[in-house]
Write a protein that holds these residues in place. Structure first.
Motif, PDB file in Angstrom:
ATOM      1  N   GLN A   1      -6.660   1.539  -5.886  1.00 51.52           N
ATOM      2  CA  GLN A   1      -6.361   1.612  -4.459  1.00 51.52           C
ATOM      3  C   GLN A   1      -7.249   0.700  -3.612  1.00 51.52           C
ATOM      4  O   GLN A   1      -6.852   0.269  -2.531  1.00 51.52           O
ATOM      5  CB  GLN A   1      -6.466   3.058  -3.972  1.00 51.52           C
ATOM      6  CG  GLN A   1      -5.454   4.000  -4.617  1.00 51.52           C
ATOM      7  CD  GLN A   1      -4.030   3.468  -4.543  1.00 51.52           C
ATOM      8  OE1 GLN A   1      -3.496   3.253  -3.460  1.00 51.52           O
ATOM      9  NE2 GLN A   1      -3.415   3.207  -5.702  1.00 51.52           N
ATOM     10  N   ASP A   2      -8.434   0.383  -4.104  1.00 48.18           N
ATOM     11  CA  ASP A   2      -9.349  -0.475  -3.343  1.00 48.18           C
ATOM     12  C   ASP A   2      -9.511  -1.867  -3.960  1.00 48.18           C
ATOM     13  O   ASP A   2     -10.363  -2.645  -3.525  1.00 48.18           O
ATOM     14  CB  ASP A   2     -10.718   0.199  -3.231  1.00 48.18           C
ATOM     15  CG  ASP A   2     -10.659   1.516  -2.458  1.00 48.18           C
ATOM     16  OD1 ASP A   2      -9.906   1.568  -1.469  1.00 48.18           O
ATOM     17  OD2 ASP A   2     -11.334   2.478  -2.866  1.00 48.18           O
TER      18      ASP A   2
ATOM     19  N   SER B   1       1.810   1.935  -3.672  1.00 49.48           N
ATOM     20  CA  SER B   1       0.777   1.653  -4.677  1.00 49.48           C
ATOM     21  C   SER B   1       0.359   2.857  -5.516  1.00 49.48           C
ATOM     22  O   SER B   1      -0.390   2.696  -6.479  1.00 49.48           O
ATOM     23  CB  SER B   1      -0.473   1.068  -3.998  1.00 49.48           C
ATOM     24  OG  SER B   1      -1.040   2.014  -3.106  1.00 49.48           O
ATOM     25  N   THR B   2       0.837   4.044  -5.172  1.00 41.53           N
ATOM     26  CA  THR B   2       0.468   5.226  -5.965  1.00 41.53           C
ATOM     27  C   THR B   2       1.621   5.718  -6.832  1.00 41.53           C
ATOM     28  O   THR B   2       1.480   6.720  -7.537  1.00 41.53           O
ATOM     29  CB  THR B   2       0.015   6.381  -5.048  1.00 41.53           C
ATOM     30  OG1 THR B   2       1.089   6.720  -4.156  1.00 41.53           O
ATOM     31  CG2 THR B   2      -1.214   5.994  -4.249  1.00 41.53           C
TER      32      THR B   2
ATOM     33  N   LYS C   1       0.830  -1.207   0.000  1.00 41.28           N
ATOM     34  CA  LYS C   1       0.000   0.000   0.000  1.00 41.28           C
ATOM     35  C   LYS C   1       0.865   1.257   0.000  1.00 41.28           C
ATOM     36  O   LYS C   1       0.496   2.287  -0.585  1.00 41.28           O
ATOM     37  CB  LYS C   1      -0.920  -0.004   1.230  1.00 41.28           C
ATOM     38  CG  LYS C   1      -2.067   0.997   1.160  1.00 41.28           C
ATOM     39  CD  LYS C   1      -3.113   0.565   0.149  1.00 41.28           C
ATOM     40  CE  LYS C   1      -4.345   1.474   0.178  1.00 41.28           C
ATOM     41  NZ  LYS C   1      -5.335   1.105  -0.841  1.00 41.28           N
TER      42      LYS C   1
ATOM     43  N   ARG D   1      -4.570   5.158  -9.908  1.00 39.52           N
ATOM     44  CA  ARG D   1      -5.557   5.947  -9.146  1.00 39.52           C
ATOM     45  C   ARG D   1      -6.800   5.135  -8.846  1.00 39.52           C
ATOM     46  O   ARG D   1      -7.437   5.322  -7.814  1.00 39.52           O
ATOM     47  CB  ARG D   1      -5.970   7.203  -9.934  1.00 39.52           C
ATOM     48  CG  ARG D   1      -4.924   8.249 -10.042  1.00 39.52           C
ATOM     49  CD  ARG D   1      -5.488   9.652 -10.187  1.00 39.52           C
ATOM     50  NE  ARG D   1      -6.667   9.803 -10.997  1.00 39.52           N
ATOM     51  CZ  ARG D   1      -6.671  10.226 -12.260  1.00 39.52           C
ATOM     52  NH1 ARG D   1      -5.532  10.464 -12.892  1.00 39.52           N
ATOM     53  NH2 ARG D   1      -7.801  10.385 -12.915  1.00 39.52           N
TER      54      ARG D   1
ATOM     55  N   VAL E   1      -1.048  -3.092  -9.000  1.00 37.20           N
ATOM     56  CA  VAL E   1      -0.984  -3.586  -7.620  1.00 37.20           C
ATOM     57  C   VAL E   1      -1.061  -5.112  -7.580  1.00 37.20           C
ATOM     58  O   VAL E   1      -0.324  -5.763  -6.847  1.00 37.20           O
ATOM     59  CB  VAL E   1      -2.103  -2.956  -6.773  1.00 37.20           C
ATOM     60  CG1 VAL E   1      -2.100  -3.543  -5.361  1.00 37.20           C
ATOM     61  CG2 VAL E   1      -1.920  -1.432  -6.708  1.00 37.20           C
TER      62      VAL E   1
END
Length: 334
Positions: free
Chosen positions: A284-285, A30-31, A27, A281, A81
């Protein structure tokens, strides 16, 4: 490689420990595209070393020098991811060493699955004899793929060409790629066949400028970003890499290497970089590989839709331009 999240990967002794390490830190990266892919490399490297340790305890040291290499998005340094497995092994010497390296390939496949990398549906893994061979047999297999030049063999070849060595002998992979490029340039008609092999592009934008989400099953109301947005850029730049003799698998590196000779193509690099950021973007989930390439239309704002349509259209434009370059040059060769 400079470690991004500490030195844990060098001290972990089991796949479960590596899995927990991956879940704890992914995490944090992850961006950021580069940090995320560097972290994937660290995790996969730790897993392969763990697998090698397990096999050495049972079978002894590797009987010959070898290269463990990555393909697909991992080979291109373009993983998101979540990613599945695409990898192979090249080993020196006798094909009699195959049993050892297939055992290692299976152990790596099992380990990566435990760590969190889904097995490849197409079995493009070092546990498959097709992707685990001696150097001489690899050279022969690639020659056979290009000689057969049918849809399946050229798809295998394109998959193989987007590759880089993660552990072991870099020269093995380079030798095979250079010989493949020599064959292609000696038979210009292969360029046309390679274009045809990737010429179908799943459209993400309709004739009226609307986004085209899936209509059935898990893709209903969702856009398959990998097929509709990424493939045009990736396939186009691979074709240009064939033509220009570029060995690097990364789409971004390929863009950089053609900058001087193809400035009109290089201008698409910024759009591809924006596409990489756009994907992250909306991941993330995401909680599984099956979700990794899908974006629900409901997630997208009006501005998001506008941006995605532009990125898709530019990918189609790039593919069309590179296809014309290859068509024109092949006509000149004939």
């Amino acid at each position: 490689m400079e470690r991004l999240v500490g030195t844990e990967g060098s001290t972990l002794n089991s796949y479960e420990e590596i899995r927990d390490w991956r879940q704890t830190y992914i995490k944090d990266v992850s961006t950021d595209h580069d940090k995320l892919n560097s972290f994937h490399d660290e995790v996969i490297t730790a897993t392969v070393k763990c697998a090698l340790d397990y096999v050495q305890r049972e079978r002894g040291n590797p009987p010959a020098p070898f290269a463990f290499f990555l393909m697909g998005s991992a080979g291109r340094f373009e993983q998101s991811v979540f990613s599945d497995q695409d990898h192979g092994i090249i080993f020196a010497g006798s094909q009699g060493f195959e049993d050892y390296f297939l055992t290692l390939g299976l152990e790596i496949t099992v380990g990566l699955e435990v760590v969190g990398y889904q097995r490849c549906d197409g079995k493009v893994m070092a546990s498959n004899p097709l992707w685990c061979q001696s150097l001489s047999n690899w050279n022969q297999q690639v020659n056979d793929w290009l000689t057969e030049a049918n849809w399946t063999s050229l798809r295998h070849f394109s998959t193989f060409f987007d590759s880089r060595v993660l552990i072991g002998e870099d020269s093995f992979l380079e030798e095979i790629k250079r010989e493949a490029l020599r064959i292609i340039h000696a038979r210009p008609e292969l360029f046309i066949r390679l274009v045809e092999n990737v010429d179908f592009i799943k459209k993400g934008v309709g004739v009226f400028g609307q986004l085209l989400p899936g209509a059935h099953g898990e893709q209903s109301g969702k856009l398959h970003v990998k097929q509709t947005a990424f493939f045009p850029y990736v396939n186009a730049m691979r074709l240009l890499a064939f033509k220009e003799g570029i060995l690097a698998p990364s789409t971004l590196t390929r863009f950089k290497e053609i900058k001087a000779d193809y400035p009109s193509m290089h201008r698409f690099e910024d759009y591809f970089m924006k596409l990489l950021d756009f994907r992250l973007r909306f991941q993330q989930d995401v909680v599984s590989y099956d979700e990794a390439h899908l974006i629900a239309m409901a997630q997208l704002t009006k501005e998001d839709k506008k941006e995605l349509k532009l990125l898709m259209k530019k990918g189609y434009e790039l593919f069309s331009e590179i296809k014309k370059v290859i068509d024109n040059e092949c006509s000149a060769w004939s």
